[in-house]
Write an enzyme that holds these catalytic residues in place. Structure first.
Site, PDB file in Angstrom:
ATOM      1  N   MET A  35      53.887  10.485 -44.757  1.00  0.00           N
ATOM      2  CA  MET A  35      53.657  11.906 -45.031  1.00  0.00           C
ATOM      3  C   MET A  35      54.330  12.285 -46.359  1.00  0.00           C
ATOM      4  O   MET A  35      54.585  13.457 -46.625  1.00  0.00           O
ATOM      5  CB  MET A  35      54.180  12.761 -43.880  1.00  0.00           C
ATOM      6  CG  MET A  35      53.462  12.436 -42.569  1.00  0.00           C
ATOM      7  SD  MET A  35      53.302  13.810 -41.437  1.00  0.00           S
ATOM      8  CE  MET A  35      54.999  14.156 -41.089  1.00  0.00           C
ATOM      9  N   GLY A  41      63.307   3.607 -46.692  1.00  0.00           N
ATOM     10  CA  GLY A  41      62.636   3.130 -45.470  1.00  0.00           C
ATOM     11  C   GLY A  41      61.159   2.864 -45.736  1.00  0.00           C
ATOM     12  O   GLY A  41      60.612   1.815 -45.364  1.00  0.00           O
ATOM     13  N   HIS A  42      60.502   3.821 -46.431  1.00  0.00           N
ATOM     14  CA  HIS A  42      59.082   3.622 -46.760  1.00  0.00           C
ATOM     15  C   HIS A  42      58.904   2.419 -47.683  1.00  0.00           C
ATOM     16  O   HIS A  42      57.967   1.636 -47.535  1.00  0.00           O
ATOM     17  CB  HIS A  42      58.511   4.862 -47.465  1.00  0.00           C
ATOM     18  CG  HIS A  42      58.498   6.099 -46.625  1.00  0.00           C
ATOM     19  ND1 HIS A  42      59.311   7.172 -46.872  1.00  0.00           N
ATOM     20  CD2 HIS A  42      57.759   6.429 -45.539  1.00  0.00           C
ATOM     21  CE1 HIS A  42      59.073   8.119 -45.989  1.00  0.00           C
ATOM     22  NE2 HIS A  42      58.135   7.701 -45.158  1.00  0.00           N
ATOM     23  N   GLY A 191      57.137   2.391 -39.549  1.00  0.00           N
ATOM     24  CA  GLY A 191      58.580   2.302 -39.336  1.00  0.00           C
ATOM     25  C   GLY A 191      58.867   2.177 -37.850  1.00  0.00           C
ATOM     26  O   GLY A 191      58.008   2.450 -37.011  1.00  0.00           O
ATOM     27  N   LYS A 192      60.077   1.775 -37.556  1.00  0.00           N
ATOM     28  CA  LYS A 192      60.426   1.551 -36.162  1.00  0.00           C
ATOM     29  C   LYS A 192      60.464   2.863 -35.373  1.00  0.00           C
ATOM     30  O   LYS A 192      60.144   2.919 -34.201  1.00  0.00           O
ATOM     31  CB  LYS A 192      61.789   0.857 -36.086  1.00  0.00           C
ATOM     32  CG  LYS A 192      61.905  -0.060 -34.911  1.00  0.00           C
ATOM     33  CD  LYS A 192      63.095  -0.949 -35.079  1.00  0.00           C
ATOM     34  CE  LYS A 192      63.312  -1.743 -33.806  1.00  0.00           C
ATOM     35  NZ  LYS A 192      64.600  -2.408 -33.796  1.00  0.00           N
ATOM     36  N   LYS A 193      60.857   3.941 -36.040  1.00  0.00           N
ATOM     37  CA  LYS A 193      60.925   5.267 -35.410  1.00  0.00           C
ATOM     38  C   LYS A 193      61.854   5.242 -34.205  1.00  0.00           C
ATOM     39  O   LYS A 193      62.677   4.366 -34.050  1.00  0.00           O
ATOM     40  CB  LYS A 193      59.534   5.747 -34.967  1.00  0.00           C
ATOM     41  CG  LYS A 193      58.468   5.588 -35.991  1.00  0.00           C
ATOM     42  CD  LYS A 193      58.496   6.747 -36.944  1.00  0.00           C
ATOM     43  CE  LYS A 193      57.430   6.595 -37.992  1.00  0.00           C
ATOM     44  NZ  LYS A 193      57.752   7.323 -39.199  1.00  0.00           N
TER      45      LYS A 193
HETATM   46  O1  PAF Z   1      55.705   8.752 -39.047  1.00  0.00           O
HETATM   47  C1  PAF Z   1      55.072   9.344 -39.903  1.00  0.00           C
HETATM   48  O2  PAF Z   1      55.419   9.429 -41.085  1.00  0.00           O
HETATM   49  C2  PAF Z   1      53.808  10.036 -39.470  1.00  0.00           C
HETATM   50  O3  PAF Z   1      53.886  10.400 -38.136  1.00  0.00           O
HETATM   51  C3  PAF Z   1      52.558   9.195 -39.706  1.00  0.00           C
HETATM   52  C4  PAF Z   1      52.595   7.894 -38.922  1.00  0.00           C
HETATM   53  C5  PAF Z   1      52.409   8.911 -41.185  1.00  0.00           C
HETATM   54  C6  PAF Z   1      51.323   9.969 -39.249  1.00  0.00           C
HETATM   55  O4  PAF Z   1      51.211  11.205 -39.892  1.00  0.00           O
END
Ligand code: PAF
Length: 197
Positions: A35, A41-42, A191-193
Protein backbone atom coordinates in the site's frame (compact mmCIF):
# COMPACT_ATOMS: atom_id res chain seq x y z
CA UNK A 1 23.07 -6.35 -11.20
CA UNK A 2 21.99 -3.12 -12.86
CA UNK A 3 19.79 -0.51 -11.20
CA UNK A 4 16.78 0.56 -13.17
CA UNK A 5 13.92 3.03 -13.23
CA UNK A 6 10.77 0.99 -12.85
CA UNK A 7 8.10 1.45 -15.49
CA UNK A 8 4.98 2.90 -13.85
CA UNK A 9 1.73 1.34 -15.09
CA UNK A 10 -1.60 2.68 -13.86
CA UNK A 11 -3.99 0.96 -16.28
CA UNK A 12 -5.29 -2.56 -15.56
CA UNK A 13 -5.33 -3.69 -19.17
CA UNK A 14 -1.83 -2.34 -19.82
CA UNK A 15 -0.61 -4.20 -16.74
CA UNK A 16 -2.12 -7.50 -17.87
CA UNK A 17 -0.80 -6.99 -21.40
CA UNK A 18 2.73 -6.39 -20.05
CA UNK A 19 2.60 -9.55 -17.93
CA UNK A 20 1.34 -11.68 -20.78
CA UNK A 21 3.94 -10.38 -23.18
CA UNK A 22 6.73 -11.07 -20.66
CA UNK A 23 5.45 -14.56 -19.99
CA UNK A 24 5.30 -15.20 -23.74
CA UNK A 25 9.04 -14.41 -23.73
CA UNK A 26 9.58 -17.08 -21.09
CA UNK A 27 9.97 -14.72 -18.12
CA UNK A 28 8.50 -15.45 -14.71
CA UNK A 29 6.85 -12.63 -12.76
CA UNK A 30 7.00 -11.99 -9.02
CA UNK A 31 4.44 -9.67 -7.43
CA UNK A 32 4.97 -7.77 -4.18
CA UNK A 33 1.65 -6.18 -3.18
CA UNK A 34 1.96 -3.04 -1.03
CA UNK A 35 0.00 0.00 0.00
CA UNK A 36 3.04 2.23 -0.50
CA UNK A 37 5.15 4.21 1.98
CA UNK A 38 7.79 1.56 1.54
CA UNK A 39 10.23 0.62 4.27
CA UNK A 40 12.95 -1.96 4.79
CA UNK A 41 10.37 -4.71 5.30
CA UNK A 42 8.99 -4.13 1.80
CA UNK A 43 12.49 -3.97 0.36
CA UNK A 44 13.27 -7.37 1.89
CA UNK A 45 10.12 -8.75 0.20
CA UNK A 46 11.32 -7.44 -3.15
CA UNK A 47 14.72 -9.05 -2.58
CA UNK A 48 13.01 -12.33 -1.74
CA UNK A 49 10.87 -12.08 -4.88
CA UNK A 50 14.02 -11.50 -6.94
CA UNK A 51 15.30 -14.90 -5.83
CA UNK A 52 12.26 -16.68 -7.23
CA UNK A 53 11.35 -14.84 -10.42
CA UNK A 54 12.88 -13.04 -13.39
CA UNK A 55 10.85 -9.82 -13.26
CA UNK A 56 9.42 -7.99 -10.26
CA UNK A 57 6.18 -6.04 -10.12
CA UNK A 58 5.50 -3.98 -7.00
CA UNK A 59 1.91 -2.83 -6.64
CA UNK A 60 1.25 0.39 -4.73
CA UNK A 61 -2.41 0.80 -3.92
CA UNK A 62 -3.98 1.99 -0.65
CA UNK A 63 -6.99 -0.30 -0.75
CA UNK A 64 -10.16 1.47 0.47
CA UNK A 65 -11.91 -1.93 0.61
CA UNK A 66 -9.97 -2.92 3.72
CA UNK A 67 -10.63 0.29 5.65
CA UNK A 68 -13.79 0.95 7.63
CA UNK A 69 -15.08 4.53 7.42
CA UNK A 70 -13.90 5.04 11.00
CA UNK A 71 -10.40 3.81 10.25
CA UNK A 72 -7.30 5.55 9.08
CA UNK A 73 -7.48 5.68 5.26
CA UNK A 74 -7.74 9.46 5.46
CA UNK A 75 -4.40 9.66 7.22
CA UNK A 76 -2.69 6.68 5.59
CA UNK A 77 0.82 7.90 4.72
CA UNK A 78 2.03 8.03 1.14
CA UNK A 79 5.25 9.07 -0.56
CA UNK A 80 5.06 7.82 -4.12
CA UNK A 81 8.23 9.55 -5.35
CA UNK A 82 10.14 8.34 -2.32
CA UNK A 83 8.87 4.81 -2.97
CA UNK A 84 10.05 4.94 -6.59
CA UNK A 85 13.44 6.19 -5.46
CA UNK A 86 13.80 3.32 -2.98
CA UNK A 87 12.88 0.77 -5.64
CA UNK A 88 15.17 2.40 -8.19
CA UNK A 89 18.18 2.14 -5.91
CA UNK A 90 17.66 -1.58 -5.42
CA UNK A 91 20.23 -3.81 -6.98
CA UNK A 92 18.59 -5.91 -9.68
CA UNK A 93 15.70 -3.48 -9.70
CA UNK A 94 12.00 -3.65 -10.13
CA UNK A 95 10.57 -3.78 -13.62
CA UNK A 96 7.12 -2.38 -13.01
CA UNK A 97 5.33 -0.41 -10.33
CA UNK A 98 1.61 -1.04 -10.75
CA UNK A 99 -0.11 2.03 -9.33
CA UNK A 100 -3.81 1.97 -10.23
CA UNK A 101 -6.06 4.92 -9.48
CA UNK A 102 -8.90 2.70 -8.44
CA UNK A 103 -9.77 -0.99 -8.45
CA UNK A 104 -13.47 -0.73 -7.54
CA UNK A 105 -16.63 0.12 -9.41
CA UNK A 106 -18.12 3.35 -8.12
CA UNK A 107 -21.11 3.08 -10.46
CA UNK A 108 -23.03 6.27 -11.07
CA UNK A 109 -23.89 7.04 -7.44
CA UNK A 110 -20.37 7.14 -6.10
CA UNK A 111 -18.43 10.23 -5.23
CA UNK A 112 -16.12 11.01 -8.17
CA UNK A 113 -13.29 11.86 -5.82
CA UNK A 114 -13.54 8.32 -4.54
CA UNK A 115 -12.46 7.03 -7.91
CA UNK A 116 -8.94 7.57 -6.81
CA UNK A 117 -8.27 4.69 -4.46
CA UNK A 118 -5.45 6.65 -2.92
CA UNK A 119 -7.34 9.91 -2.60
CA UNK A 120 -8.03 9.10 1.05
CA UNK A 121 -11.49 10.59 0.79
CA UNK A 122 -13.22 8.21 3.19
CA UNK A 123 -14.90 10.06 6.00
CA UNK A 124 -14.51 9.31 9.65
CA UNK A 125 -17.75 8.29 11.29
CA UNK A 126 -17.45 6.94 14.80
CA UNK A 127 -20.97 5.53 14.82
CA UNK A 128 -19.96 3.00 12.13
CA UNK A 129 -17.17 1.71 14.32
CA UNK A 130 -19.61 0.42 16.87
CA UNK A 131 -21.97 -1.20 14.37
CA UNK A 132 -22.58 -4.93 14.54
CA UNK A 133 -20.78 -7.31 12.23
CA UNK A 134 -23.77 -7.78 9.90
CA UNK A 135 -23.94 -4.11 9.01
CA UNK A 136 -20.21 -3.37 8.93
CA UNK A 137 -19.22 -1.34 5.89
CA UNK A 138 -15.96 -0.41 4.23
CA UNK A 139 -14.95 2.93 2.73
CA UNK A 140 -16.15 1.53 -0.59
CA UNK A 141 -19.67 0.85 0.62
CA UNK A 142 -19.92 4.11 2.50
CA UNK A 143 -19.64 5.88 -0.84
CA UNK A 144 -22.56 3.80 -2.13
CA UNK A 145 -20.46 2.39 -4.90
CA UNK A 146 -21.57 -0.13 -7.50
CA UNK A 147 -19.08 -2.59 -6.09
CA UNK A 148 -20.75 -5.67 -4.61
CA UNK A 149 -18.47 -8.67 -5.10
CA UNK A 150 -16.23 -9.64 -2.22
CA UNK A 151 -13.86 -12.53 -1.60
CA UNK A 152 -14.50 -13.82 1.92
CA UNK A 153 -12.40 -15.97 4.18
CA UNK A 154 -15.48 -16.77 6.17
CA UNK A 155 -14.21 -18.63 9.18
CA UNK A 156 -10.91 -16.87 9.60
CA UNK A 157 -12.33 -13.35 9.31
CA UNK A 158 -14.64 -13.79 12.30
CA UNK A 159 -12.10 -14.47 15.03
CA UNK A 160 -9.52 -12.44 16.90
CA UNK A 161 -9.04 -8.94 15.46
CA UNK A 162 -11.72 -9.71 12.86
CA UNK A 163 -14.20 -8.90 15.66
CA UNK A 164 -12.83 -5.38 15.90
CA UNK A 165 -12.17 -4.99 12.16
CA UNK A 166 -15.08 -6.87 10.56
CA UNK A 167 -14.35 -5.75 7.00
CA UNK A 168 -10.59 -6.01 7.01
CA UNK A 169 -9.97 -9.60 5.88
CA UNK A 170 -12.50 -9.59 3.07
CA UNK A 171 -11.00 -6.27 1.89
CA UNK A 172 -7.51 -7.75 1.77
CA UNK A 173 -8.69 -11.03 0.17
CA UNK A 174 -10.68 -9.06 -2.42
CA UNK A 175 -7.91 -6.70 -3.46
CA UNK A 176 -5.31 -9.46 -3.55
CA UNK A 177 -7.62 -11.45 -5.84
CA UNK A 178 -7.99 -8.41 -8.07
CA UNK A 179 -4.22 -7.92 -8.18
CA UNK A 180 -3.67 -11.59 -9.04
CA UNK A 181 -6.18 -11.33 -11.87
CA UNK A 182 -4.58 -8.21 -13.27
CA UNK A 183 -0.86 -8.92 -12.81
CA UNK A 184 -1.17 -12.69 -13.24
CA UNK A 185 2.08 -13.33 -11.36
CA UNK A 186 3.87 -16.67 -11.06
CA UNK A 187 4.57 -15.97 -7.41
CA UNK A 188 3.61 -13.33 -4.86
CA UNK A 189 5.50 -12.40 -1.73
CA UNK A 190 3.79 -11.11 1.41
CA UNK A 191 5.20 -9.98 4.72
CA UNK A 192 4.76 -12.26 7.65
CA UNK A 193 2.25 -9.89 9.30
CA UNK A 194 0.53 -11.10 12.40
CA UNK A 195 -0.79 -14.57 13.04
CA UNK A 196 -4.30 -14.01 11.68
CA UNK A 197 -3.17 -12.29 8.47
O1 PAF B 1 -0.48 -5.85 3.93
C1 PAF B 1 -0.68 -4.97 3.12
O2 PAF B 1 0.14 -4.08 2.85
C2 PAF B 1 -2.01 -4.95 2.43
O3 PAF B 1 -2.98 -5.52 3.23
C3 PAF B 1 -1.99 -5.64 1.07
C4 PAF B 1 -1.62 -7.11 1.18
C5 PAF B 1 -1.02 -4.92 0.15
C6 PAF B 1 -3.38 -5.57 0.43
O4 PAF B 1 -3.83 -4.25 0.31
Amino acid sequence: MAKRDPEIITDKDAMRKWSRSMRAQGKSIGLVPTMGYLHQGHISLVKEAQKHSDLIVVSIYANPGQFAPSEDLATYPSDFQGDIEKLRSLSGGVYVVFHPQNLYDYGTNGDESGKNGSSNSCSSRDDKETRGEGSAVSCIEERQSGHETWVRVERLEKGMCGKRRPIFFRGVATVVTKLFNIVEPDIAIFGKKDYQQ
